[in-house]
Design a protein around this motif. Structure first.
Motif, short mmCIF file in Angstrom:
data_model
loop_
_atom_site.label_atom_id
_atom_site.label_comp_id
_atom_site.label_asym_id
_atom_site.label_seq_id
_atom_site.Cartn_x
_atom_site.Cartn_y
_atom_site.Cartn_z
N ALA A 139 0.80 -1.23 0.00
CA ALA A 139 0.00 0.00 0.00
C ALA A 139 0.84 1.28 0.00
CB ALA A 139 -0.94 0.00 1.20
N VAL A 140 2.16 1.16 0.07
CA VAL A 140 2.98 2.39 -0.01
C VAL A 140 2.99 2.92 -1.43
CG1 VAL A 140 4.42 1.61 1.90
CG2 VAL A 140 5.19 1.22 -0.45
N HIS A 141 2.65 2.09 -2.40
CA HIS A 141 2.65 2.51 -3.80
C HIS A 141 1.27 3.06 -4.16
CE1 HIS A 141 6.46 0.44 -4.09
NE2 HIS A 141 5.90 -0.69 -3.74
N THR A 142 1.21 4.30 -4.57
CA THR A 142 -0.06 4.92 -4.91
C THR A 142 0.15 5.96 -6.00
OG1 THR A 142 -2.02 6.04 -3.97
CG2 THR A 142 0.13 6.69 -3.11
N ASP A 143 -0.87 6.20 -6.79
CA ASP A 143 -0.76 7.11 -7.93
C ASP A 143 -0.50 8.55 -7.49
OD1 ASP A 143 -1.24 4.96 -9.56
OD2 ASP A 143 -3.26 5.56 -10.16
N PRO A 144 0.13 9.34 -8.36
CA PRO A 144 0.42 10.75 -8.04
C PRO A 144 -0.86 11.51 -7.68
CG PRO A 144 1.59 10.09 -10.02
CD PRO A 144 0.65 8.96 -9.68
N GLY A 145 -0.73 12.39 -6.71
CA GLY A 145 -1.85 13.19 -6.27
C GLY A 145 -2.65 12.57 -5.16
N TYR A 146 -2.48 11.26 -4.95
CA TYR A 146 -3.21 10.57 -3.90
C TYR A 146 -2.35 10.32 -2.67
CZ TYR A 146 -6.75 9.79 -7.47
OH TYR A 146 -7.71 9.99 -8.43
N GLY A 147 -1.10 9.94 -2.91
CA GLY A 147 -0.21 9.68 -1.79
C GLY A 147 -0.04 10.90 -0.91
N GLU A 148 -0.03 12.08 -1.52
CA GLU A 148 0.13 13.31 -0.76
C GLU A 148 -1.03 13.51 0.23
OE1 GLU A 148 2.02 13.88 -4.83
OE2 GLU A 148 0.29 12.86 -3.93
N ARG A 149 -2.19 12.94 -0.08
CA ARG A 149 -3.35 13.05 0.81
C ARG A 149 -3.52 11.80 1.68
NH1 ARG A 149 -5.75 14.97 -4.16
NH2 ARG A 149 -6.88 12.99 -4.38
N GLY A 150 -2.54 10.90 1.59
CA GLY A 150 -2.63 9.67 2.36
C GLY A 150 -3.64 8.69 1.82
N GLU A 151 -3.92 8.76 0.51
CA GLU A 151 -4.93 7.91 -0.12
C GLU A 151 -4.26 6.84 -0.98
OE1 GLU A 151 -8.16 11.58 -0.49
OE2 GLU A 151 -7.42 10.58 -2.30
N LEU A 152 -4.90 5.69 -1.05
CA LEU A 152 -4.40 4.58 -1.86
C LEU A 152 -5.19 4.50 -3.16
CD1 LEU A 152 -2.69 2.06 -2.33
CD2 LEU A 152 -4.40 0.74 -1.06
N THR A 153 -4.50 4.70 -4.27
CA THR A 153 -5.09 4.57 -5.60
C THR A 153 -4.03 3.97 -6.51
OG1 THR A 153 -6.50 6.52 -5.29
CG2 THR A 153 -6.13 5.78 -7.55
N VAL A 154 -4.34 2.83 -7.10
CA VAL A 154 -3.42 2.18 -8.03
C VAL A 154 -4.21 1.79 -9.27
CG1 VAL A 154 -1.86 0.24 -8.43
CG2 VAL A 154 -1.94 1.32 -6.17
N THR A 155 -3.99 2.52 -10.36
CA THR A 155 -4.72 2.24 -11.60
C THR A 155 -3.77 1.64 -12.64
OG1 THR A 155 -4.41 4.53 -12.33
CG2 THR A 155 -6.44 4.01 -11.15
N TYR A 156 -4.35 1.08 -13.64
CA TYR A 156 -3.65 0.21 -14.59
C TYR A 156 -2.42 0.87 -15.23
CZ TYR A 156 -3.20 -3.14 -18.47
OH TYR A 156 -2.75 -4.08 -19.36
N LEU A 157 -1.26 0.23 -15.02
CA LEU A 157 0.02 0.56 -15.67
C LEU A 157 0.59 1.93 -15.32
CD1 LEU A 157 -0.41 -1.06 -19.21
CD2 LEU A 157 0.60 -2.02 -17.14
#
Length: 599
Positions: free
Chosen positions: A197-215
């Motif tokens: 869960a440390v890997h997350t898309d740009p713009g989400y990690g800064e808010r502490g959110e988990l988002t992982v979209t395709y590729l």
């Protein structure tokens, strides 16, 4: 036998000990409430610690509201007066200290006291939280304060259930301590989920959110991490396939033997949870690690797939990963564009994938080479949490149909248009939404949702002239689903005819129900029973990769209970290391039983 309790406790001793000695050995599990253990001990003998835990949970749930309220009120406030005075039980003292509540800053202490007071005034009982958390090692006081603030806004009936659930979790951890038991198989699964869960898309990690979209970069980092872990676990072959699926193979004693296929997806919804999909990759990984450590081969191969895409977040290509395995990859998907105008083909090439239909088609599996497909998944609903069951066996994955629609009336002045002259699009859709709710509630295993409502260019002083909406209908059978869909379409037409409105309705998704294969469902049932838990069967209202594999081979699923009332697609999605332990144990039982059945 001796009445002196051994340290640590054993089930053999507990089952045979005199009632008074057994009760004394379980003292302190529930705050000042020995009646729970006393009632549970009448159900001896216990075949597993899980069975003992569940027996106590059932005692609490069947005790009645007054006894439950008394139990909750027997618990001390966190960092409250009893803690300051040093009058907590030894168990509570250790747990609160472990969470650092005895080291609050003056500001934190003042905040805790204020929130405790507000909570008590609102609900009439103290805030109860298993401060040792889902892994049993302790929550940070920041997490505790955030949880207290969140739950302070809850409904009293829901909050009472949450308190009882946390009391059960406290007792579970304390019982583990008494027995010297630890979820040694569940802990690494929990840790893997955290690390992934440390890997997350740009713009989400800064808010502490988990988002992982395709590729995306985060998606590719997850794939790389899964491959590394699979190699560490002892898989014989690990690869990234043509659509980004992570494929790990643990060969059977005969490398040419048929295989059992399992897995789930590692992409997420936006601002989602850590366990949706990923649990179904990590649990079988833990099983393979144990097989490899024991130097054991099964009479069949075990193929674990981390599906690259299931959620349809970046591209409208839901079940892309599992669809490639079933031979149902849509050629048009390659030319789809994401919100930034990047085509799937371009994203694949940037990720080092071939991006050709030939390479993707080569990933289709020959079903004759497989025994079937099984999937472990967090429940994503409240049923198991309400039943206080860590595991459940899926009977069917609901079939679904979705619509996007729009009702068109006339926008007019809210002050000058008489009520009997209005052609209000929004109230028409509101009427339809209520009908969807009532129609779905009238039949078992049927759900209907109007999840999107939009009045374009709406204004506070304008009668809505347009209203856009969505409808989602799901059921365990296609026939029940389609009957409701027909009724909804008929009701929409009647509403618009009566109100003088026009409408359009477009079907956007249709997925067939996927009943579990009877033989594989029985295997899961036997696996759950082997843990000492009662077997509960339930349908899945959510879609899963198993739905795609169902098209080509037999499938069945195991659900794992979710914390926080089973919420999913949400950062609050959670489960405990103890429940993960039971999932690994059940999967291991399934593999063992299948080994005896496979020639």
């Amino acid at each position: 036998m001796t009445t002196a309790a051994p340290t640590p406790l054993t089930l053999a001793w507990l089952n045979d000990a005199p009632a008074e000695a057994a009760l004394a050995a379980l003292d302190g599990l529930y705050e000042h409430s020995p009646w729970i253990a006393e009632a549970a001990l009448r159900q001896r003998p216990f075949t597993s610690l899980a069975q003992l835990k569940h027996a106590m949970v059932r005692v609490v749930r069947e005790a009645g509201r007054e006894a439950q309220l008394a139990l909750v009120r027997a618990h001390p406030e966190l960092a409250g007066k009893a803690a300051v005075a040093g009058t907590l039980t030894a168990e509570s003292t250790g747990e609160q200290a472990r969470a650092g509540l005895n080291h609050c800053s003056p500001e934190e202490f003042a905040l805790v006291q204020r929130l405790n007071a507000e909570y008590g005034a609102r609900f009439g009982w103290p805030f109860v939280l298993a401060v040792r958390g889902p892994r049993g090692e302790g929550l940070h006081r920041r997490e505790i304060l955030a949880t207290l603030q969140r739950r302070l806004q809850g409904h009293p009936e829901i909050e009472l259930v949450e308190c009882l659930r946390n009391i059960d979790r406290i007792a579970e951890i304390r019982l583990n301590d008494k027995f010297g038991a630890a979820p040694i198989l569940g802990n690494p699964v929990w840790d893997w989920a955290e690390q992934l869960a440390v890997h997350t898309d740009p713009g989400y990690g800064e808010r502490g959110e988990l988002t992982v979209t395709y590729l995306t970069d985060a998606h590719r980092a997850c794939a790389a991490q899964l491959q590394a872990w699979m190699r560490d676990c002892g898989f014989d072959e690990v690869r990234l396939d043509a659509v980004g699926n992570v494929v790990g193979l643990y060969l059977g004693s005969d490398p040419s033997a048929r295989r059992l296929l399992t897995g789930s997806h590692y992409d997420t919804v936006r601002n989602g949870g850590k366990y949706d999909g990923r649990l179904g990759i990590l649990v079988p990984m833990a099983c393979v690690r144990e097989l490899h450590r024991a130097g054991r081969r099964l009479p069949f191969g075990l193929e674990v797939v981390g599906f690259a895409e299931e959620e349809g977040q970046r591209y409208k290509a839901t079940f892309l990963g599992s669809g490639a395995l079933t031979g149902h990859f849509e050629p048009a998907w390659l030319d789809q564009q994401d919100a930034d105008g990047v085509t799937m083909r371009t994203a694949m090439l940037a990720a080092g994938l071939p991006a050709t239909l030939e390479a993707i088609a080569a990933e289709a599996r020959d079903a004759a080479r497989y025994l079937g497909f099984v999937e472990v998944h967090i429940e994503q609903g409240p049923v198991l949490a309400e039943l206080d069951l860590p595991l459940g066996v899926v009977s069917s994955i609901n079939g679904s149909v979705r619509y996007l629609g729009e009702v068109v009336g006339v926008a007019s002045h809210a002050g000058t248009t008489p009520m009997d002259r209005r052609r209000d699009a929004a109230t028409a859709v509101a009427e339809l939404a209520l009908y969807v709710e009532q129609r779905a509630a009238a039949a078992p295993h049927l759900v209907g949702t109007v999840g999107m409502l939009e009045v374009p260019n709406g204004s506070i002083n304008v009668v809505p002239g347009r209203c856009r909406f969505s409808i989602d209908i799901r059921s365990t059978t296609n026939e029940v689903r389609d009957a409701m869909a027909a009724d909804v379409r008929e009701r929409l037409a009647a509403i618009c005819e009566r109100r003088g409105l026009a409408y359009r309705l477009e079907e956007t998704v249709r997925a067939a129900a996927a009943p579990s294969d009877a033989a594989w469902q029985r295997r899961w049932e036997a696996a759950v029973a082997a843990t000492g838990l009662p077997v509960h069967r339930l349908p899945s209202g959510a879609g899963h990769d198993a739905m795609k594999l169902h098209e080509v081979m037999p499938q069945a699923m195991l659900f794992v209970r979710g914390e926080n009332a089973g919420i999913s697609h949400n950062p609050l999605e959670s489960t405990t290391a103890d429940d993960m332990q039971l999932a690994v144990e059940a999967f291991t039982h399934l593999l063992d039983a299948l080994s005896h059945d496979t020639p």
